[in-house]
Design an enzyme around this catalytic site. Sequence first.
Site, PDB file in Angstrom:
ATOM      1  CD  GLU A 437     -19.763  -6.705 -62.438  1.00  0.00           C
ATOM      2  OE1 GLU A 437     -19.190  -7.816 -62.092  1.00  0.00           O
ATOM      3  OE2 GLU A 437     -20.576  -6.245 -63.511  1.00  0.00           O
TER       4      GLU A 437
HETATM    5  C1  FAD Z   1     -29.355  -3.934 -63.854  1.00  0.00           C
HETATM    6  C2  FAD Z   1     -28.844  -5.446 -64.471  1.00  0.00           C
HETATM    7  C3  FAD Z   1     -27.223  -5.925 -65.190  1.00  0.00           C
HETATM    8  C4  FAD Z   1     -27.423  -6.480 -65.503  1.00  0.00           C
HETATM    9  N1  FAD Z   1     -25.363  -6.552 -65.998  1.00  0.00           N
HETATM   10  C5  FAD Z   1     -25.118  -7.947 -66.306  1.00  0.00           C
HETATM   11  C6  FAD Z   1     -24.112  -7.594 -67.026  1.00  0.00           C
HETATM   12  O1  FAD Z   1     -23.563  -6.388 -67.839  1.00  0.00           O
HETATM   13  N2  FAD Z   1     -23.438  -8.752 -67.477  1.00  0.00           N
HETATM   14  C7  FAD Z   1     -23.917  -9.595 -67.336  1.00  0.00           C
HETATM   15  O2  FAD Z   1     -23.236 -11.027 -67.555  1.00  0.00           O
HETATM   16  N3  FAD Z   1     -24.548  -9.721 -66.449  1.00  0.00           N
HETATM   17  C8  FAD Z   1     -25.592  -8.464 -66.092  1.00  0.00           C
HETATM   18  N4  FAD Z   1     -26.147  -8.721 -64.779  1.00  0.00           N
HETATM   19  C9  FAD Z   1     -26.595  -9.710 -63.993  1.00  0.00           C
HETATM   20  C10 FAD Z   1     -26.820 -10.271 -63.034  1.00  0.00           C
HETATM   21  O3  FAD Z   1     -24.924 -10.200 -62.498  1.00  0.00           O
HETATM   22  C11 FAD Z   1     -27.722 -11.353 -62.342  1.00  0.00           C
HETATM   23  O4  FAD Z   1     -28.368 -10.643 -62.007  1.00  0.00           O
HETATM   24  C12 FAD Z   1     -26.644 -11.204 -60.840  1.00  0.00           C
HETATM   25  O5  FAD Z   1     -25.528 -11.852 -60.231  1.00  0.00           O
HETATM   26  C13 FAD Z   1     -27.786 -12.215 -59.980  1.00  0.00           C
HETATM   27  O6  FAD Z   1     -28.371 -13.332 -60.882  1.00  0.00           O
HETATM   28  P1  FAD Z   1     -29.315 -13.662 -61.100  1.00  0.00           P
HETATM   29  O7  FAD Z   1     -30.047 -12.764 -61.524  1.00  0.00           O
HETATM   30  O8  FAD Z   1     -29.709 -15.341 -62.082  1.00  0.00           O
HETATM   31  O9  FAD Z   1     -29.965 -14.240 -59.079  1.00  0.00           O
HETATM   32  P2  FAD Z   1     -29.778 -15.615 -59.037  1.00  0.00           P
HETATM   33  O10 FAD Z   1     -28.335 -16.202 -59.187  1.00  0.00           O
HETATM   34  O11 FAD Z   1     -31.382 -16.912 -59.015  1.00  0.00           O
HETATM   35  O12 FAD Z   1     -30.288 -16.166 -57.101  1.00  0.00           O
HETATM   36  C14 FAD Z   1     -31.444 -14.839 -56.553  1.00  0.00           C
HETATM   37  C15 FAD Z   1     -30.961 -15.065 -54.675  1.00  0.00           C
HETATM   38  O13 FAD Z   1     -30.254 -16.373 -54.379  1.00  0.00           O
HETATM   39  C16 FAD Z   1     -29.111 -15.949 -54.426  1.00  0.00           C
HETATM   40  N5  FAD Z   1     -28.373 -17.212 -54.103  1.00  0.00           N
HETATM   41  C17 FAD Z   1     -27.959 -17.771 -54.844  1.00  0.00           C
HETATM   42  N6  FAD Z   1     -27.013 -18.517 -55.134  1.00  0.00           N
HETATM   43  C18 FAD Z   1     -26.617 -18.362 -53.884  1.00  0.00           C
HETATM   44  C19 FAD Z   1     -25.354 -19.096 -53.381  1.00  0.00           C
HETATM   45  N7  FAD Z   1     -24.875 -20.111 -53.743  1.00  0.00           N
HETATM   46  N8  FAD Z   1     -25.285 -18.978 -51.671  1.00  0.00           N
HETATM   47  C20 FAD Z   1     -26.421 -17.843 -51.080  1.00  0.00           C
HETATM   48  N9  FAD Z   1     -26.934 -17.214 -51.504  1.00  0.00           N
HETATM   49  C21 FAD Z   1     -27.558 -17.417 -53.220  1.00  0.00           C
HETATM   50  C22 FAD Z   1     -28.892 -14.813 -54.512  1.00  0.00           C
HETATM   51  O14 FAD Z   1     -28.271 -13.925 -53.215  1.00  0.00           O
HETATM   52  C23 FAD Z   1     -30.192 -14.468 -53.960  1.00  0.00           C
HETATM   53  O15 FAD Z   1     -30.550 -13.776 -53.531  1.00  0.00           O
HETATM   54  C24 FAD Z   1     -27.159  -7.516 -64.413  1.00  0.00           C
HETATM   55  C25 FAD Z   1     -28.226  -8.149 -63.829  1.00  0.00           C
HETATM   56  C26 FAD Z   1     -29.313  -6.622 -63.506  1.00  0.00           C
HETATM   57  C27 FAD Z   1     -30.553  -6.364 -62.863  1.00  0.00           C
END
Ligand code: FAD
Length: 575
Positions: A437
């Site tokens: 989220e």
């Molecule tokens: C167990 C689990 C359940 C989930 N459930 C759902 C679900 O039901 N529906 C759904 O749609 N998604 C779901 N997700 C996805 C989840 O919302 C994303 O994993 C999360 O939003 C982060 O995206 P990412 O994993 O691609 O990380 P990335 O976006 O690749 O981020 C990697 C790192 O970079 C940092 N970062 C990225 N952009 C910025 C910025 N602009 N400024 C500063 N820092 C930044 C982040 O903080 C993080 O530390 C789930 C994930 C997990 C692990």
Amino acid sequence: MANFYTDNKDLKFQLSNPLMEKIVNLREENFAQKEKWVEAPLDYEDALDTYDKVLEIVGEICGEIIGPNAEEVDLNGPKVVDNKVVYAPGTQQNIDALTQAGLFGMSLPREYDGLNLPMVPYVMAAELVSRADAGFANIWGLQDCAETIHEFANEEIKKEFLPRVNKGDTMSMDLTEPDAGSDLQAVQLKATYDEKTGNWLLNGVKRFITNGDADISLVLARSEEGTMDGRGLSLFVYDRRDGGVTIRRIENKMGIKGSPTAEKVYKNAPAKLVGDRRLGLIRYVMSLMNSARLGVGAQSVGLSEAAYREALKYAYEREQFGKAIIKFPAVYEILTTMRIKTEATRALLYETSRYVDIYKTLTHISKSRSLTPEERNDLKFYQRLSDAFTPLLKLFSSEYANENAYDAIQIHGGTGFMKDFPVERLYRDARITSIYEGTSQLQVVAAIRSVINGAYLKRINEFNEIDFKPEFQSVKNQLKDMAERFAKSTENVTKAGDGEYLDFQARRLVEMAGYIIMTQLLMIDAMRDDKFEDSVHLFLNFAKAKFVEAESFINSFDEDDIALYKKEFFAKELD
Ligand SMILES: Cc1cc2nc3c(=O)[nH]c(=O)nc-3n(C[C@H](O)[C@H](O)[C@H](O)COP(=O)(O)OP(=O)(O)OC[C@H]3O[C@@H](n4cnc5c(N)ncnc54)[C@H](O)[C@@H]3O)c2cc1C
């Protein structure tokens, strides 16, 4: 009989907050609903009594069924059998118990078989379920998607999908893709309009979808060919019975193991458009994510409560050096800090829920009649506060849930590292709260706007105008001083007009605001219950130390120092 609602008086206390009367009046349309529905409350007291009773049932199911099932669910987890996710036996038992008690679709209006509960008791139920099993809280909490359908879909879709939620149909929110995580503008799953059937067809992959094999899914998809950003995305509702989706796998995760996290492939899957095209991300998903962030706030506070209780119990039972370990200052200091962090984030959770309650209900009302000028002002006022407080809540509650779970293990010593006690599971379960989220970093990206536009400072000053008890005069003076220093630090950071420097310092500024606001909220609570007086003093001391840390970090680095940070990693670019 274990009851997670009646054993925690702080919940009933939050339920009796003075703003509740306004919330209930709005929700029950000044009790006009009683003319149409026999189960509708007759007056404010009757409504509060109903919420109390509903929460007592939730509390009992949590204490007697969901909590005791948590270990088995963590151990067995869900499986994919013939392209279908099969829950652990305990999860199914939890769903059946809540469905039989009519506790799915709690916040939906009565016309869609819901209980028409305001946000506050609904969030409270989410806190209770999370304390019992944070992983299961996801499956139950995804009914937030039903709220989004109710808010934005047309009547035909509402009638088709909403009554199913109360019968136990599960939901999922399909946003994330392999290349679209924090940056949802990059979503690529394609939606094409099929002239023949009048349906939209979805094609593409969604990743990390909680409860991905749900009966009903809300899907963010690119409906506008040739677009690259959020303005080309729309929101769709998909019914699993229509086929076209394959569950590629479910993830093997660190925590919340009972909650299936799926990778799913859409291949010509039929779906219906929710609301208008192009508003999928910028309007509907933003609203959905704000509710879901409240949900993670509740999940985090529930986890903190569970971690605190486990640690407290153990600290009384475990003896070393001839006495119970709770007698050691190093141990009781940790426990007290855990408790005040839980209380402070709970105060923030329900304050935010009240703001969301008022603005969402007024938004609903505005669709059936025009609002009075006073209501219009309220709508704007509470919407702004919701926007400001929601990321603050998500940031602090999830970070504190992690810290509390860490500390709970520390208090258990080596035993905490074993799988013999629940704290090991709580520690793994808590880890996700600051990631999904929107990560903590993304909460800061949202919250910094309220630092810059002065929304936090305005609210802090409004709270400081409250006529607190005389014994809080010194606390009030200290908070005023902190507010001035927060304003000064904001000015110091923004005066350079350097966006990168602002991003660099943003977290510290947001945290400074948070420490002041949480202390103020505890002080407001202490006006109604002396029990919180000690918490105010304890949290103020803790908050002051953290505040100084953030302030001193800001003063230690100016915009030129960013180069020092970068040098380590991007030396070539800097040359
Ligand atoms: C167990 C689990 C359940 C989930 N459930 C759902 C679900 O039901 N529906 C759904 O749609 N998604 C779901 N997700 C996805 C989840 O919302 C994303 O994993 C999360 O939003 C982060 O995206 P990412 O994993 O691609 O990380 P990335 O976006 O690749 O981020 C990697 C790192 O970079 C940092 N970062 C990225 N952009 C910025 C910025 N602009 N400024 C500063 N820092 C930044 C982040 O903080 C993080 O530390 C789930 C994930 C997990 C692990």
